[in-house]
Every structure is written in structure tokens, then in C-alpha cells.
Scaffold this motif. Sequence first.
Motif, mmCIF file in Angstrom:
data_model
loop_
_atom_site.group_PDB
_atom_site.id
_atom_site.type_symbol
_atom_site.label_atom_id
_atom_site.label_comp_id
_atom_site.label_asym_id
_atom_site.label_seq_id
_atom_site.Cartn_x
_atom_site.Cartn_y
_atom_site.Cartn_z
ATOM 1 N N ASP A 188 11.127 81.306 23.659
ATOM 2 C CA ASP A 188 10.882 81.740 22.285
ATOM 3 C C ASP A 188 11.643 83.022 21.969
ATOM 4 O O ASP A 188 12.214 83.173 20.885
ATOM 5 C CB ASP A 188 9.384 81.960 22.057
ATOM 6 C CG ASP A 188 8.592 80.667 22.157
ATOM 7 O OD1 ASP A 188 9.174 79.600 21.877
ATOM 8 O OD2 ASP A 188 7.417 80.715 22.525
ATOM 9 N N VAL A 189 11.653 83.958 22.899
ATOM 10 C CA VAL A 189 12.332 85.235 22.682
ATOM 11 C C VAL A 189 13.844 85.017 22.546
ATOM 12 O O VAL A 189 14.495 85.582 21.657
ATOM 13 C CB VAL A 189 12.019 86.218 23.830
ATOM 14 C CG1 VAL A 189 12.823 87.506 23.673
ATOM 15 C CG2 VAL A 189 10.536 86.530 23.864
ATOM 16 N N ILE A 190 14.401 84.191 23.426
ATOM 17 C CA ILE A 190 15.836 83.902 23.348
ATOM 18 C C ILE A 190 16.167 83.203 22.040
ATOM 19 O O ILE A 190 17.215 83.459 21.420
ATOM 20 C CB ILE A 190 16.266 83.039 24.556
ATOM 21 C CG1 ILE A 190 16.196 83.867 25.838
ATOM 22 C CG2 ILE A 190 17.664 82.476 24.351
ATOM 23 C CD1 ILE A 190 17.138 85.052 25.879
ATOM 24 N N ASN A 195 19.016 83.497 16.920
ATOM 25 C CA ASN A 195 18.957 83.438 15.452
ATOM 26 C C ASN A 195 19.365 84.761 14.820
ATOM 27 O O ASN A 195 19.963 84.777 13.738
ATOM 28 C CB ASN A 195 17.548 83.038 15.007
ATOM 29 C CG ASN A 195 17.328 81.544 15.011
ATOM 30 O OD1 ASN A 195 17.712 80.839 14.091
ATOM 31 N ND2 ASN A 195 16.715 81.046 16.075
ATOM 32 N N MET A 196 19.078 85.873 15.467
ATOM 33 C CA MET A 196 19.533 87.174 14.967
ATOM 34 C C MET A 196 21.052 87.277 15.039
ATOM 35 O O MET A 196 21.696 87.793 14.117
ATOM 36 C CB MET A 196 18.876 88.290 15.766
ATOM 37 C CG MET A 196 17.385 88.450 15.515
ATOM 38 S SD MET A 196 16.617 89.710 16.570
ATOM 39 C CE MET A 196 17.414 91.193 15.935
ATOM 40 N N LEU A 197 21.634 86.790 16.128
ATOM 41 C CA LEU A 197 23.095 86.793 16.257
ATOM 42 C C LEU A 197 23.735 85.966 15.150
ATOM 43 O O LEU A 197 24.748 86.360 14.559
ATOM 44 C CB LEU A 197 23.500 86.253 17.625
ATOM 45 C CG LEU A 197 23.057 87.065 18.848
ATOM 46 C CD1 LEU A 197 23.484 86.357 20.130
ATOM 47 C CD2 LEU A 197 23.642 88.473 18.813
ATOM 48 N N LYS A 198 23.142 84.808 14.869
ATOM 49 C CA LYS A 198 23.660 83.968 13.795
ATOM 50 C C LYS A 198 23.498 84.646 12.437
ATOM 51 O O LYS A 198 24.383 84.573 11.591
ATOM 52 C CB LYS A 198 22.942 82.615 13.782
ATOM 53 C CG LYS A 198 23.221 81.732 14.988
ATOM 54 C CD LYS A 198 22.413 80.445 14.898
ATOM 55 C CE LYS A 198 22.655 79.540 16.085
ATOM 56 N NZ LYS A 198 21.832 78.301 16.018
ATOM 57 N N ASP A 217 16.163 83.584 34.345
ATOM 58 C CA ASP A 217 15.672 82.576 33.405
ATOM 59 C C ASP A 217 16.145 82.879 31.988
ATOM 60 O O ASP A 217 16.578 81.981 31.261
ATOM 61 C CB ASP A 217 14.144 82.530 33.454
ATOM 62 C CG ASP A 217 13.562 81.503 32.504
ATOM 63 O OD1 ASP A 217 13.791 80.295 32.720
ATOM 64 O OD2 ASP A 217 12.893 81.897 31.540
ATOM 65 N N GLY A 218 16.084 84.147 31.596
ATOM 66 C CA GLY A 218 16.553 84.520 30.260
ATOM 67 C C GLY A 218 18.034 84.248 30.075
ATOM 68 O O GLY A 218 18.461 83.757 29.028
ATOM 69 N N ARG A 219 18.823 84.544 31.100
ATOM 70 C CA ARG A 219 20.268 84.305 31.015
ATOM 71 C C ARG A 219 20.567 82.813 30.890
ATOM 72 O O ARG A 219 21.381 82.404 30.057
ATOM 73 C CB ARG A 219 20.948 84.871 32.257
ATOM 74 C CG ARG A 219 22.441 84.603 32.325
ATOM 75 C CD ARG A 219 23.038 85.205 33.591
ATOM 76 N NE ARG A 219 24.440 84.868 33.722
ATOM 77 C CZ ARG A 219 24.893 83.759 34.294
ATOM 78 N NH1 ARG A 219 24.031 82.861 34.771
ATOM 79 N NH2 ARG A 219 26.196 83.523 34.373
ATOM 80 N N ARG A 224 22.250 78.258 27.440
ATOM 81 C CA ARG A 224 21.927 76.927 26.944
ATOM 82 C C ARG A 224 21.819 76.912 25.413
ATOM 83 O O ARG A 224 22.241 75.965 24.758
ATOM 84 C CB ARG A 224 20.619 76.465 27.574
ATOM 85 C CG ARG A 224 20.335 74.973 27.434
ATOM 86 C CD ARG A 224 18.992 74.647 28.069
ATOM 87 N NE ARG A 224 18.910 75.160 29.434
ATOM 88 C CZ ARG A 224 17.775 75.399 30.064
ATOM 89 N NH1 ARG A 224 16.624 75.169 29.452
ATOM 90 N NH2 ARG A 224 17.780 75.850 31.301
ATOM 91 N N ASN A 225 21.272 77.975 24.851
ATOM 92 C CA ASN A 225 21.042 78.020 23.406
ATOM 93 C C ASN A 225 22.308 78.271 22.598
ATOM 94 O O ASN A 225 22.347 77.960 21.411
ATOM 95 C CB ASN A 225 20.015 79.104 23.056
ATOM 96 C CG ASN A 225 18.587 78.600 23.124
ATOM 97 O OD1 ASN A 225 18.009 78.181 22.141
ATOM 98 N ND2 ASN A 225 18.022 78.618 24.318
ATOM 99 N N ILE A 226 23.348 78.846 23.209
ATOM 100 C CA ILE A 226 24.575 79.137 22.451
ATOM 101 C C ILE A 226 25.665 78.098 22.682
ATOM 102 O O ILE A 226 26.782 78.252 22.172
ATOM 103 C CB ILE A 226 25.123 80.536 22.807
ATOM 104 C CG1 ILE A 226 25.583 80.598 24.264
ATOM 105 C CG2 ILE A 226 24.098 81.610 22.490
ATOM 106 C CD1 ILE A 226 26.278 81.893 24.642
#
Length: 820
Positions: A188-190, A195-198, A217-219, A224-226
Motif C-alpha cells: 500500500d505504501v509503495i 502515484n505521487m511520482l506520477k 520487500d519495499g524495493r 514491480r509497480n513501475i
Amino acid sequence: WLFVSILAFLCLLGSVLNAVPQNTIPSSEFQLDGDYLLGGLFNIHHVSSPLHLDRPEAIDCTSHSLILASYKRFLVMRFAVEEINNSTSLLPNVSIGYILFDQCSDGHSFPSMFNLVSVDGLIDPWGEPPKNLIGVIGSYTSPKTVSVAPLLMMDLIPMVTFDGASSSVFSEKKTYPSFLRTIHTNKDVIEIIVNMLKHFQWHWVAFLYDDNSYGDDGRELFIRNIQDTDICLAYTKGLDHQTDYPQIFRQINILRVHVIIVFASDRTAEVLVGSAIQQNVTNKVWLANDSWSVNRKLPKTKGIRNVGTVLGVAAPAKTIPGFNDFVHSAKAAGHCENAEQETFCNQVLNCTGLSAADIIDAEPSFSFPVYAAVHVIAHALHNTLQCGVDRCNDNITMYPNMILAELKKTNFTLFNQSIHFDENGDPNYGFYLIVFWNHNGDVQEIGYYEFYPPFHLVINSTEIQWHTNGKVPTSVCSQECPIGYKKKPEVVHRCCFYCEICQNGTFVNVTEDPYTCVSCTDAEWSAEGSTSCNQRVVEFVPFTDTGAVVIMVAALVLVGLNLAVSVLFAINYNTPVVRSAGGPMCFLILICLSLGSLSVYFYFGQPTAASCVLRFFPFLLFYTVCLACFVVRSFQIVCIFKIAAKFPKLYSWWMKYHGQWLVIVVSFAIQALLLIIGYSYDSPKPFNETFWYRDKTVLGCDINLKSTSTSVIFLLSLCFLCFIFSYMGKDLPKNYNEAKSITFCLLLLILTWIAFATVYLLYNGTYIQTLNALAILSCLYSFLMWYFIPKCLIIIFKPQRNTQQYFQGLIQSYTKTISQ
């Protein structure tokens, strides 16, 4: 491997644990008696450096630094339990006790956990689980949770975490079946960070993270999200106590990265930002995860404004009614001031010097998740014991897995917040705040992100005091291409590219694919550097065109003149002029000239398959007959005046077998056969000319030169023969001009097509069709005007030359000249 290592030294510690008194200080802050037991894992102290022990032993947490915010959460749990025990509606006539542990180390807190899960002092992982243990609250971080969770998962003892243990690995129920949390996951945090970067269009970023399971895990989630976005990870590095921070900042500056995502714990972030201030790192945007975004110390650090702008993601803080009074009463009780008090595993807390105000003012973000975690288990116990209005069922033997079953069905309201979990035990409610560190050293709320429908990000950018004088900073590897240019990516990162203009006939759509120049369709056109295609203007010569009307009228006039000449020749059929012009052959020529003129009409209007065929077929076929007639006529002229005298037998054979008609019929048959074969192979068809003009389509006919070449060559051969025979008659009597007329007509024919071919090479516009029709009409008119019209003039205006005596005199005079 971790689970095996735990089991390996269970036996080593069993005797030690049995010898340790369990309840030395019943009134300790760390322990409270009750009908059911609730465990708690807090990192009240922080181990500042890695531990290297030669043997399994409990560590002394009090020798390390105190974390005030964690101590506050420690008190929140005590307060929540006390509140529940005093409640008449929740668990009436049932009390909850607790055993709390200071889990100050990631991997050296096992003795405390063994004490918690042991039954009557005996450790037996394969035996019955403790009957009165209803769950564990904690741990604080993912590494701490990983180290102790397997012990609880064996007996399905519920573990509800409140902060830090947000790694996505805990959502895997096969490995962590009894794990739940009241804090949102790394996923959720990532998702918010991406979304902030976008939102701010930051495409070139660095990602710094704790070099442990939480940071890894965060990395992985970030990468994966980008994957399907325009965001590129320019630099990434794990942080630990041996990190070379100056080298990290040098590398970030070399790569021209202006946005740094720091996915790390509060302690790591303090070291990182402190190093950035020392290294004079400036003009960066720092994106903080929820672990350090509401840090109370860093926003007031000297020089913090020089590093740039700090934005972050934070859990919303909620005020817990009655908690402040509890803190004051706890301080008044004086438990924490006695440093000599000690329970199992060094559970001692020397908080001398801490006031109630210090505790109350400590960072509040994760206080509510602790409070909610205790209430979640209490509600599950309430449902398991089938509690009514005034008491619970005493006859139910409670096991931890029964609590777990009720936890999965949790759905109640706490402070106007609905508390429930998804199938992975993750919170299925709430929102996160977007915060900004303003110039006053305060953490200011500037927006929020809702995790559940409608899933949207809201940021009030006008409240952000950017380090770039009010303008939103940029972070890109390459500047955006000008309009009409495509991106040509470099090898490593798609965010690094150079620009290449799209050529004529192509365009780039940056919203769909900025890396490709898309070709326009045949019906469209585009200029160089276009972002879309335009419809081509379709052009052809309509029947109403002035040039078309003139040519069609001229073709009709040609037919009319042919008809008039035919009538005139029919009336004067037996006169010498008509007989010398060819006699009956003249009518065939005039008919073929009229039929050949039909081709002219098919050069106008929108081309079709039929009109493309009829543009050439009538002209080639009937003009071949005309040329064959003139070949025969030229040959006859030469025979009469030259060959007859020298080769009388050849002449007699020619006359006997009607050689002229045989040549004409054979020529007609050959040309017809060639045309049929050629058109059967590949007939002319409509063609859209788009090469010569970028903004329009010229409709024409496509001719396969291979399929028509034989018929054209045959026509040229007849023309060549006709020219040879007619040229041989150039020294005929001055007034006997059939051969001269034919020669002149053939010269006009050759010049006409040379002129047309020259224009065709230089001009390929719409009116090339008109010029083609004009060339055909010129060829037809040349024979009419220069062969038949002069004879008509003699018949009409000089009848004295149209007598037998006149012609015989010319022939006799020419014969005498030859004999001399």
C-alpha cells in the motif's frame, strides 16, 4: 533456515527458562495477571549496532537507547487492556492479563518468546498450545517479526502487528497462517509513492532502503509497480551500519537524480539525512515512507532546509480518549523509576527523567494501530466465549486457533472507523496522509490517499514550499522531446533517450507510444514532425472539368468529321482521289478512328476496373487497324511506282490474293490476341497515387508494363514499317502526296507521344489523365486532318485535279523520269 535454527537450541534453553522465576514482580509494567493472557512485543530500547554473541543468551536491552515513541505504544497497550477490563459491554466478568517484552534486537529475543509459548515452564513445540494465551501484539519491524513469528504460527497463535511489520511476505497465509495487522502493508505504501511520482511527473528516481527483509520487500514491490510506467529506477542501494553515504550521494549527483525515495526505518533515515546535511547535498526531493515521515527530530535539524523538499506518507494519528490521564497515573505509580526492579529477560525500564508530557507529545502515528490490535483480539475473544450482556460462557475451553477463526470475521467500529480484514489478514479500511516538512520544522498535512474505492490521490500542491522557488521540481534523465519527435531509448533505461523527428507520412502519439513513429494510412498524410494524420484530398478529373468537356466535344467532332468524310468519299467513290486514297480501305480507317476515340471518354470520372481497361483497349486495337491500313497503303504506293516495273510477278501475286486485306486482318487478330492475353495476366486497375503528393490522392489506373508491352511493341512495329514505306515514296510526283501525308502524320504521332512522355516524367498530377486523352485524340486527328482533309479539299475546291487524265499524266511523267 530460521525455523530450524530456533528448534536447534530449544533444548539448550529449556532448563534455563525453568529456573527463571516467572512472576518476580507481579505489579511490573511488563506483566499483569488475568483470566486470559495477551503477549506484547515492543522495541522500547534500540540496539544501535549488530550483536555478535558466542552462545544463546538474553541481551540487556536497558544498555541501549530508549525509543520514546515505542514506549508510548507500550503504554497504549497497557491502557487498552485496562480499559477492556473495566468495560461492562466487552468481555463482561472476564479479565485480560498480559506479558510484555522489550524486543530490542532483531534476532536475540528468543528467551522471552519461549517463556511466552511455554506450558508450565516446559517447551514442547509439538505439544498442546497454552490454553490461556489468546494472542500476541507486535512485533515492531519486519525483521523482528520474521525472527519470532514461526514460533507462533506452529500453534496458530494469533499475531496482530501494529507498526513496521508491513512486509508483503506476511500476506502469504501458507507461511503465516495466523498473522494479521492493523497497519497497512508495504504494498500500500509503495502504491502511494508510485502515484505521487506520477502526480508530479518524476520519472528518474533513486530508491534507498534498509538492507533487511523489510527494505528488500519495499524495493521489489517498487520495481514491480513501475514496470509498466514511465518511471525509471536510476539508482538503488541498501543501507546498513557500514554504508558509505558520501559515495551514494556522489553517484546520485552523477546520474542527475533529483528525487530520492527513502524506504527505511526511523533510525536509518536519521543517519541518512544527517549525512546528506554534512555532505552538503542540495536541491533534492525526499520521499519518506511511513516509518520516518512524521519524525519529530529531523524537521528541526539545523541545515535540513538545504537538502531540498521532504514529502512523505504517514498513517493518520487519532486521539485516544482517556490515554493522557492514564499516562499521568502511570507516572505517578512510579514503576519505571525503580531501576532495581527486574523480571524475566531483563524486563526493566529506567525512565527516570521522562515526564508525562514527554510521553504524550511523542510521535502519535501508530498509537491507534496498537489500540485497535488489542481491541481486535478482545472482540474475537468476546465472540469465542459467546459473551452476552453481563457475562461470558465459562464452560468453553479456549484455544488460540479459535480466536484466529473469529479474528478473520472481525467487523466492528472503533472511533467511527470500521475495523475488518481481507483474506490475507491485512487491513481493509482507512487512508494514509500525504505530509510535507514545512520551513517551520513542522510536519504539515497536504493531502491523502484512499486505499479503497474510489482509490484516489489528493494533493494540495500550493501548500508545498518547494526548494525551487515555488515551481515543482523535475527529475528526468532526458528532457521531453519536442512535439512531433519520437523517443529513441538508450540501452539501459527507457527514461534516457534522444529525440528523432517523425518523417513525412508518419506521426507520433505520445499518450499511446512515444517511442514509435506510426505510419499514416494510404488515405492520410502528415508533414514532418506531426502528431496526427490528415485526410488526403482525393482528386480525379470529373466529367464536368473544362478540359474534359473540351476533349469530349473534340472527340464528338472527330466522329462527326469522320462521318462527313465518309459521306463525301461515298459520293465520290469512283473518283481518282478517293481511289488513290485507298478506296474501301478509307472507310475502314475512318470507322477505326471513330471507334478509337471511345477511349477518350474513359479518362474522366472516378476510375473503375472497367474504365481502366477501356482507356487503352479500344485505342490500341483500332489504332492498330489504322496503322495496318496505312502500312498496306504505303506499300501499295511504293509497289505501283517502283516495284511493279521491276517485279511484276510480286505485284500480280499481291493483287490476286488481296494481300492488303490479309495484312490488315492478321494485324487485327495478332493485336487482339496480345491484348486479351496481357489483360488476362494483369489487367489495368484503379490506383491511388500517393507518392508524388503528400496531401492528396490522385486516382488513376495502374498499368502493368509487362502485360501491355507486347501489344505496344507490335503497334510500334507497324508504325516503323509504315514510316519506312512512306519514306520510300518521298520522291513521288509533287502533287501525288499520299506517301508524304502518311509520313507527316507518323511524325506528328511520334512527336505527340514524345511530348507526352516528357510531361509524364515531370508531372504526375491529376491532369496527366487529361493530357493522355489529348495525346490519343491528337493521334486520331493527325490522320484525319493531314490525310483525309486535304483530299476532301481537292474534291470540293479543285475538281479539275480529281480526273483520270490528270492522274495518268502525273504517272506517265514520273515513269519517264525513272526510265531516264
